[in-house]
Design a protein around this motif. Structure first.
Motif, mmCIF file in Angstrom:
data_model
loop_
_atom_site.group_PDB
_atom_site.id
_atom_site.type_symbol
_atom_site.label_atom_id
_atom_site.label_comp_id
_atom_site.label_asym_id
_atom_site.label_seq_id
_atom_site.Cartn_x
_atom_site.Cartn_y
_atom_site.Cartn_z
ATOM 1 N N ASP A 1 40.937 42.643 52.787
ATOM 2 C CA ASP A 1 40.027 43.007 51.694
ATOM 3 C C ASP A 1 40.642 43.983 50.704
ATOM 4 O O ASP A 1 40.396 43.895 49.511
ATOM 5 C CB ASP A 1 38.754 43.632 52.279
ATOM 6 N N TYR A 2 41.447 44.921 51.216
ATOM 7 C CA TYR A 2 41.924 45.951 50.295
ATOM 8 C C TYR A 2 42.862 45.369 49.249
ATOM 9 O O TYR A 2 43.006 45.926 48.155
ATOM 10 C CB TYR A 2 42.585 47.116 51.051
ATOM 11 N N ARG B 1 42.343 42.495 47.851
ATOM 12 C CA ARG B 1 41.422 42.000 46.839
ATOM 13 C C ARG B 1 40.949 43.146 45.938
ATOM 14 O O ARG B 1 40.866 42.998 44.715
ATOM 15 C CB ARG B 1 40.234 41.346 47.533
ATOM 16 N N THR B 2 40.681 44.303 46.563
ATOM 17 C CA THR B 2 40.299 45.472 45.762
ATOM 18 C C THR B 2 41.402 45.813 44.769
ATOM 19 O O THR B 2 41.142 46.078 43.600
ATOM 20 C CB THR B 2 40.042 46.678 46.670
ATOM 21 N N ARG C 1 43.598 43.860 43.517
ATOM 22 C CA ARG C 1 43.615 42.878 42.433
ATOM 23 C C ARG C 1 42.487 43.167 41.448
ATOM 24 O O ARG C 1 42.660 43.053 40.235
ATOM 25 C CB ARG C 1 43.421 41.468 42.990
ATOM 26 N N ALA C 2 41.319 43.556 42.006
ATOM 27 C CA ALA C 2 40.172 43.815 41.138
ATOM 28 C C ALA C 2 40.424 45.001 40.217
ATOM 29 O O ALA C 2 39.760 45.166 39.210
ATOM 30 C CB ALA C 2 38.922 44.068 41.974
ATOM 31 N N LYS C 3 41.403 45.839 40.600
ATOM 32 C CA LYS C 3 41.740 46.963 39.728
ATOM 33 C C LYS C 3 42.591 46.508 38.559
ATOM 34 O O LYS C 3 42.860 47.290 37.653
ATOM 35 C CB LYS C 3 42.559 48.001 40.492
ATOM 36 N N GLY C 4 43.082 45.272 38.619
ATOM 37 C CA GLY C 4 43.944 44.782 37.559
ATOM 38 C C GLY C 4 45.415 45.031 37.807
ATOM 39 O O GLY C 4 46.222 44.932 36.892
ATOM 40 N N LEU C 5 45.763 45.350 39.051
ATOM 41 C CA LEU C 5 47.174 45.604 39.349
ATOM 42 C C LEU C 5 47.950 44.298 39.364
ATOM 43 O O LEU C 5 47.407 43.242 39.686
ATOM 44 C CB LEU C 5 47.309 46.283 40.703
ATOM 45 N N GLY C 6 49.236 44.406 39.066
ATOM 46 C CA GLY C 6 50.100 43.235 39.082
ATOM 47 C C GLY C 6 50.523 42.875 40.490
ATOM 48 O O GLY C 6 50.437 43.685 41.413
ATOM 49 N N GLU C 7 50.989 41.637 40.633
ATOM 50 C CA GLU C 7 51.347 41.117 41.957
ATOM 51 C C GLU C 7 52.440 41.959 42.624
ATOM 52 O O GLU C 7 52.369 42.249 43.810
ATOM 53 C CB GLU C 7 51.800 39.662 41.817
ATOM 54 N N ARG D 1 53.221 45.126 42.089
ATOM 55 C CA ARG D 1 52.676 46.439 42.448
ATOM 56 C C ARG D 1 51.865 46.319 43.747
ATOM 57 O O ARG D 1 51.978 47.139 44.639
ATOM 58 C CB ARG D 1 51.784 46.931 41.304
ATOM 59 N N HIS E 1 53.379 48.292 46.732
ATOM 60 C CA HIS E 1 52.672 49.546 46.928
ATOM 61 C C HIS E 1 51.635 49.452 48.035
ATOM 62 O O HIS E 1 51.466 50.369 48.810
ATOM 63 C CB HIS E 1 52.014 49.979 45.618
ATOM 64 N N HIS E 2 50.946 48.331 48.101
ATOM 65 C CA HIS E 2 49.846 48.226 49.067
ATOM 66 C C HIS E 2 50.242 47.459 50.323
ATOM 67 O O HIS E 2 50.120 47.948 51.433
ATOM 68 C CB HIS E 2 48.639 47.562 48.411
#
Lengths: 326, 675, 493
Positions: free
Chosen positions: A223-224, A226-227, A229-235, A237, A241-242
């Protein structure tokens, strides 16, 4: 933390004791010290006197577990089990049974060649496999990923021995880039190390990269992500980063457990390349049925494994904020 | 309500998978959201509401994709925007919060950093400025002690705080539209109230529009101006919320509203919707709701229904909408005084069926070198309950209060630390397994999750048989088989279910199997642990009806463990409210629900969103429940209690009788009328 | 009874056939259990998995042929006399490959060679001596003038073999298609048309193509091997093709019987530790931590050394080399099993810990069902997928481990054919000029194909059985397919 460490170290004692009892009984349930003496002296020309002398020199002329002739504590201490198995706890490894050399000295001497192969393989390998797996995950769903996985499956279906033989033949014999085998000192030492390191890296590429890729894929469906991605981060990143941070937890902790065992070197690699490390020492000991060395290596192996387990737990606290040791 | 639509979804279709198994999760969905408005998309699980939200954000899982339609936002079609430009929209123009705050945050990054990331990405803020802004955001979403929280990790925060962090992430760039996908479903009712209040207030402050995805009609009533109901991938009705609640047009919407349990339904049966939602892998010939509809005519089965305007801003996908709405307003009456509960006064007989006295369950926390017990988690700390044949006692409380542990320790799945559980004159605690086994058929349990309570590797037949084989060895195979048949008929599944596996059944059907399994050994007491909380409203009504019928037929006693107060209102004769391992208030349903004495009960009741009344802000609880490892000194509730005195901070209040059947652990005497 | 042969059941033969029986029984049983049938149906529909199965069946066929052992009756002159049997234990495979066994050379020869690999001093008929490559006894023995005739002869026989292979393939393909048609109730023509277009539910085209490839390679090889050493000969002149075929059984025995040994330990201890907890858990955890802390190779080495001493002192128990080698092979499986149960045990313990808390186990406890019955009825069936996955994944690792152990000197008996002993012998010849590559090549190819297929099969099994492994559909591809489908249904409507 301190209490935790102490408890883990105390727990190591019964395990090591169990290991000692196991190896001791493996050697002496069907085997007697006389058999061992006969084997070491050569079957043909053994006199009973020679056997007795061999046993006396190596303190094998005692009962196995209980010395009924001795007094007091010596009833337990003046036995083969105490002299040869429990003594390992004080790092008193004794002497080799085949050539009589001091085992502790040999280990110190052979540690360096073992480490000089194992450490680069470990460090470069980890970095390389993680990057390779990350690349596959980055291109997931494309032909790059598919062909990478096919490559991995094919690579892990080849026996390590073929990598060694193939490497020696191609790089050493055909192309003359490196010596086929051997170990050198001084400024040219790296020339000898290059091929074994390369071969070791290639031979576990398939299995490790695929494993790491599956760790990444498992994270990427959480899920995180998806979160993120919902922030608009690039693939990239998201990946670096995550996902990487979370996937590194199983990767690192899985790697930490083997770090202590790097000392013991690799059996096959060292033996094929003639590297005078602890791996080839072990193989020689097995082939010459040198129980003293085998016993020592078993003990060291177990000890280092337990150290590895403790280090793993400690490394969890470093990479995973959720873990606190008590 | 006028003005340009902010977002306009036009014929959106999203399919999952491929080939024969393709699931048409969203099928030609259209709606509009205007600036500053709250639009609710409501429906039961699997109706496609979350997929619609994810399609708008283009965050669909692997294997799912938009196959048709457009999503127009700010003059562009999001469905065909290049991914790079879509990233500029996400988090900046449209933000989203998800259902599970526990998994939606990255577990290994400090929460402050996770908010900061959005600012770095979209606002170009960095370093101290970004951090200051995060702190400001934390304060505006009501995170206490914001500076310290910045560097904490998600696991260190409670569920409510995590959802607040999610909201802070969503609000960081002041988006035009916030999509909230079941934002409070995973939260307790008092925390839900806090979060809903916060969302409403933030919306007022920033003027953003909100798309609220929920299954809870009461949340819709409280939050949104307009609502659309989804069923089987389609919107079946869209209308202004007030109008919808008063007079729903579509038969599905009407039946859904009537299926809600509550006090007013108490005397009779709940209206349930028969059957289950259809499989979305099929292609439909007629109306998708036709098989379950009570007003179906032949034409419904033959032609697809279109969404047609019935009134201003009111569209219904039903050609018989006039027929459907004629006559009755579907909305239940406004809350009257709770109907008289079945009389409980004279039932305090000398020897109850089940008598729980001073029940304690403590779990040790081991620490240190020798793993000594360093502390005790007092999960249950002195609970008294009496259960009469043919009555229902509801045990109510929020998650972590120990109510499930009470249930499990009554049926001796967890052996109590202290106290007595007297069943039919025998104290069960301290009995060895063999003697206990002889009594076990008297008390059984129904579990919460219908998916984990049935062994996936066993056929229904074997599942029902297990208890009889173990506890009633005197029953022969033929009698067993006969009994299984009649049980399956009784719970409404039919004999054909015998040879099938649990995965072939829906959640509601599985819960029927679980009930049949418990009934197979003919128990006297049934402990029901949240038996409907994993189910949709329409299915919940079926199960509640079934339980009520069975009780009337067999004279069973229920201990009904739940967090859902409307279920309690519908079902319970007596209510016990639990907080942190202890019962704080106990009495007949009418006494506890309509004139609660304990401030916690009052707050709990106030926090429940209601369909028929606008929410009252009074009596909102602040903060989270404390940990049972270190309960607060004095009254456990005092840190959150608005009326706490010094006495409360010193001593745990003793039990006090309000009436002969109503007792409370509170020194304050301030009954308040509910609602 | 005067049979012309006396059946001999070696330890590993017995276990291998027991295993086959267990697997067949499991297959029969799981046909009635939907939750087992569904995943296997998924395996049957995966292309990679079924290609792998096709190849693995061929390997298993060779191994099973090589596991039917017997002793030949010695010829007697007097009729009615007591029949005596030869001391040598042979397998059915040996009988088929008799020309290869008997047609050994003196030393190395290259694949398809008619002359030896090294020059020797040859005495000609006229008494003069020359140093030349001598003719082989077996390879190309029918040729008058190998220099001229060899290549055309090989080509002719290969073509003949290919034709036979195609014929065999057509027959097999017909049988498979017919069987599938029979099972699914379609007509033969429907199934074959669907297979041809690659549209059948089963990856029938892939299976038939694999069979075709196998026929096209194997049949010509078999035909040629009647006249040539198709993979050369080794140092003592044995046919490498024959040695490789014999090695297959060793690999399969180690890969499968080890599992048979390991499973009871892992299952019983893992589930007990997880279910009971408390001191039972402590003891079992201590056991497996201790065992897994010992470096595996060293534990195996120590055990094998011990066993060797035992076999030396009890030499009379083992009346033939075959029995001796077989005992050692079985012992190796046992040792590998004992050292490898810890991983699965830990896995099962963890899984049982989770299952124990699940509501259906709690419900069974509320019925007073005994712990043993719960473990048998509820826990075991729900961890079975893990057991199957681990077993299948472990197979290829064990085949690879055999080679390493044989190299270290603690593997199979040197008298037993195995990939390990082949590699070990061949690697010493790498230093020759020109290089003797064929032994290594054969071992590599046969081992690679075996392990690769095992890995592919394991992947298919894991994808089908592991609930955590979601099908990783690539989003782009799924989208394309979904769009195409949407377009097609729209045009219909």
């Amino acid at each position: 933390m301190g209490g935790y460490l102490l408890r883990r170290l105390l727990y190591a004692i019964p395990i090591l004791l169990g290991v000692n009892i196991l190896t001791f009984s493996l050697f002496f349930v069907v085997n007697t010290p006389d058999d061992m003496a006969r084997m070491q002296l050569g079957v043909k020309r053994v006199t009973p006197e020679a056997i007795e002398q061999w046993k006396r020199e190596r303190e094998y002329d005692r009962p196995l577990l209980l010395n009924t002739q001795a007094e007091g504590a010596a009833r337990l201490t003046d036995t083969i089990f105490f002299k040869h198995s429990l003594s390992l706890f004080s790092f008193d490894f004794g002497r080799s049974e085949s050539d009589g050399r001091d085992i502790a000295h040999e280990i110190r001497k052979r540690m360096v060649p073992s480490l000089s192969v194992a450490v680069p393989v470990f460090v470069v390998g980890l970095a390389f496999y993680v990057s390779f797996a990350l690349m596959l995950v980055f291109f997931r769903g494309t032909s790059i990923d598919t062909s990478g996985v096919v490559l991995c499956v094919a690579a892990m279906s080849i026996s390590g021995m073929f990598y060694i033989i193939g490497g020696q033949y191609l790089v050493g014999k055909l192309w003359h880039w490196t010596p086929i085998s051997g170990f050198g000192q001084g400024p040219d030492a790296w020339r000898f190390l290059l091929l074994p390191i390369l071969v070791a890296l290639v031979s576990s590429l398939g299995e490790d990269s695929r494993l790491f890729r599956s760790f990444f894929l498992e994270e990427i469906h959480k899920d995180y992500v998806r979160t993120a991605r919902a922030k608009g981060l690039g693939e990239s990143r998201i990946l670096f980063h995550h996902v990487l941070r979370n996937a590194l937890i199983p990767i690192l902790t899985g790697a930490v457990v083997v770090i202590p065992r790097l000392f013991l070197g690799s059996l096959i690699l060292e033996s094929f390349f003639g590297i005078p490390g602890l791996g080839s020492y072990t193989i020689d000991a097995i082939n010459s049925q040198d129980f003293a060395v085998v016993r020592t290596m078993v003990f060291l192996g177990s000890l280092l494994y337990i150290v590895g387990l403790i280090l793993t737990d400690l490394s969890y606290t470093l990479v995973d904020p959720r873990v606190r040791l008590q | 309500m006028s003005g340009e639509p902010l977002l306009s979804v036009d014929g959106l279709s999203t399919w999952i998978g491929a080939g024969d198994d393709v699931v048409r999760a969203v099928d030609q969905v259209s709606f509009e959201i205007r600036k500053g408005e709250t639009f609710a998309l409501v429906g039961e699980s699997g109706c496609g509401k979350s997929m619609t939200a994810l399609s708008i954000m283009r965050l669909l899982p692997d294997g799912a994709g938009i196959v048709g339609g457009g999503v127009h936002f700010g003059g562009r079609d999001l469905a065909s925007l290049p991914e790079r430009e879509m990233r500029e929209v996400r988090g900046r123009r449209i933000a989203m919060i998800f259902q599970e705050p526990a998994t939606s945050l990255n577990p290994v990054l400090p929460v402050g950093r996770q908010v900061e990331e959005v600012l770095v990405r979209h606002a170009g803020l960095r370093g101290g400025a970004a951090r200051a802004r995060v702190q400001e955001l934390f304060e505006s979403v009501g995170i206490p002690d914001a500076v310290r929280r910045l560097d904490e990790y998600p696991f260190q925060l409670s569920g409510g705080l995590r959802q607040r962090v999610m909201i802070a992430i969503a609000l960081a760039c002041e988006p035009d539209l916030l999509i909230a996908d079941e934002p409070t479903t995973a939260l307790d009712v008092t925390i839900q109230a806090q979060v809903l209040d916060l969302l409403a207030e933030l919306q007022r402050r920033t003027g953003m529009a909100m798309l609220l995805i929920t299954h809870d009609l009461a949340v819709v009533a409280q939050m949104s101006a307009r609502v659309a109901v989804m069923y089987a991938g389609q919107i079946v009705e869209s209308a202004r919320t007030r109008r919808f609640l008063d007079k729903p047009g579509h038969p599905y919407a009407r039946m859904l509203l009537r299926a809600l349990p509550g006090t007013d339904a108490r005397s009779g049966r709940l209206a349930s919707i028969p059957g289950a939602i259809p499989d979305l892998r099929q292609t439909f010939a007629g109306c998708r709701f036709a098989p379950r509809c009570d007003r179906v005519v032949e034409a419904c089965r033959q032609s697809t229904q279109t969404l047609g305007a019935v009134g201003d801003g009111w569209e219904v996908r039903c050609s018989r909408v006039e027929a459907a709405t004629v006559g009755q307003g579907a909305s239940p009456a406004m809350p009257a005084a709770p109907a008289t509960s079945r009389s409980t006064g004279g039932r305090q007989s000398a020897a109850p069926l089940l008598d729980v006295q001073g029940l304690q369950v403590h779990f040790p926390v081991k620490r240190g070198l020798l793993r000594r017990t360093a502390a005790m988690v007092r999960a249950v700390d002195g609970v008294d309950l009496r259960l009469e044949a043919g009555t229902t006692v509801a045990l109510v409380g929020e998650s972590g209060c120990g109510k499930t542990t009470v249930g499990k320790s009554i049926v001796q799945l967890i052996r109590p630390t202290a106290g007595r559980v007297v069943f039919a004159g025998t104290d069960l605690c301290g009995l060895d397994e063999q003697r206990l086994a002889r009594l076990r058929k008297g008390f059984q349990m129904v579990f919460q999750d219908p998916f984990s309570s049935l062994d996936p590797r066993m056929r229904v037949n074997e599942i029902l048989e297990e208890g009889m084989v173990a506890l009633c060895p005197e029953i022969g195979a033929i009698e067993r088989s006969r009994r299984i048949d009649s049980l399956l008929e009784r719970v409404g599944l039919g004999v054909a279910a015998k040879g099938r596996y649990p995965h072939e059944f829906s959640g509601g059907q599985r819960q029927r199997i679980a009930i049949a399994r418990a009934l197979a050994v003919e128990p006297k007491v049934l402990v029901c642990d949240e038996p409907t909380s994993a189910l949709d409203v329409s299915v919940q009504a079926q199960i509640l009806n079934l339980l009520k019928d069975i009780q009337e037929e067999m004279g069973l006693a229920y201990l009904f463990i739940t967090h859902n107060l409307s279920v309690v209102e519908y079902l319970a004769d007596e209510v016990a409210v639990m907080y942190l391992g202890r019962i704080v208030e106990q009495g007949t349903a009418r006494e506890v629900l309509s004139s609660p004495v304990h401030p916690y009960t009052q707050a709990l009741l106030a926090a429940v969103p209601r369909i028929n009344s606008s929410a009252s802000r009074q009596g909102r609880l602040a903060g989270d429940p404390p940990s049972p490892t270190a309960p607060p000194v004095g009254c456990h509730f005092q840190p959150r209690c608005p009326h706490a005195t010094d006495t409360c901070r010193r001593d745990y209040p003793a039990s006090r009788q309000v009436s002969s059947t109503h007792s409370v652990h509170c020194i304050l005497d301030r009954p308040r009328s509910a609602g | 009874m005067n049979l012309p042969f006396q059946p001999v059941v070696l330890w590993t033969d017995g276990l291998l056939f027991l295993l086959v029986a267990v697997v067949l029984g499991f297959v029969r049983w799981s046909r009635h259990e939907e939750h087992l049938r569904a995943p296997w149906r998924k395996v049957a529909r995966s292309r990679g998995g079924m290609i792998a199965v096709t190849v693995l069946v061929l390997y298993a066929g060779v191994a099973l042929l090589d596991s039917l052992h017997y002793r030949r009756a010695l010829p007697t002159d007097k009729p009615g006399a007591e029949v005596t049997y030869a001391p040598e234990v042979l397998s059915v495979l040996d009988t088929f490959a008799r020309p290869l066994r008997d047609g050994s050379e003196r030393t190395f020869s290259a694949p398809f060679a008619a002359t030896a690999f090294v020059k020797e001093t040859i005495t000609r008929a006229d008494g003069t001596q020359v140093r030349d490559f001598p003719r082989l006894r077996y390879g190309g023995r029918l040729l008058e003038n190998p220099d001229v005739e060899r290549v055309p002869d090989i080509a002719r026989r290969a073509l003949g073999g290919l034709a036979a292979g195609v014929l065999l393939w057509v027959t097999l393909a017909g049988l498979v298609t017919g069987y599938v048609a029979h099972r699914s109730g379609e007509t033969f023509a429907e199934v074959s048309a669907a297979a041809w277009r690659g549209e059948h539910a089963l990856p029938l085209r892939a299976i038939l193509l694999t069979l075709g490839g196998a026929c096209a390679v194997i049949v010509p090889l078999l035909v040629l091997s009647a006249h040539y050493h198709v993979l050369g000969t080794d140092k003592v002149g044995q046919d490498v093709f024959y040695l490789t075929l014999k090695s297959i059984r060793t690999g399969l025995v180690i890969g499968t019987i080890t599992t048979l040994v390991m499973l009871p330990f892992a299952l019983a201890l893992g589930i007990m530790a997880g279910y009971f907890g408390g001191w039972v858990d402590d003891v079992i955890q201590y056991l497996y931590t201790t065992l897994s802390s010992i470096p595996g190779v060293l534990l195996i080495a120590a055990s094998v050394l011990m066993m060797q001493v035992y076999m030396d002192t009890h030499a009379d128990t083992f009346d033939s080399i075959t029995r001796r080698a077989d005992f050692r092979l079985m012992f190796l499986c046992v040792i590998l099993g004992v050292t490898s149960w810890t991983g699965l045990c830990r896995l099962l313990r963890g899984e049982t810990l989770k299952l124990r808390e699940l509501d259906y186990v709690q419900a069974a406890r509320a019925f007073g069902v005994s712990p043993w019955r719960i473990m048998l009825r509820h826990v075991l069936p729900n961890v079975l997928h893990l057991v199957i996955i681990t077993t299948v994944l472990g197979f290829s690792a064990l085949v690879l481990a055999e080679a390493v152990l044989s190299y270290v000197g603690v593997g199979v008996d040197p008298a037993m054919n195995s990939f390990g002993t082949m590699i070990n012998a061949a690697r010493l010849e790498m230093a020759r000029e020109p290089i003797v590559w064929w032994s290594l090549f054969s071992a590599f190819v046969f081992m690679f194909v075996l392990v690769l297929c095992a890995n592919l099969f394991a992947d298919a099994v894991r994808d089908a059985l592991d609930p955590r492994m979601r099908e990783q559909v690539s989003p782009a591809a799924a989208l394309r397919r979904a769009r195409a489908l949407a377009a097609s249904t729209r045009s219909v409507a």
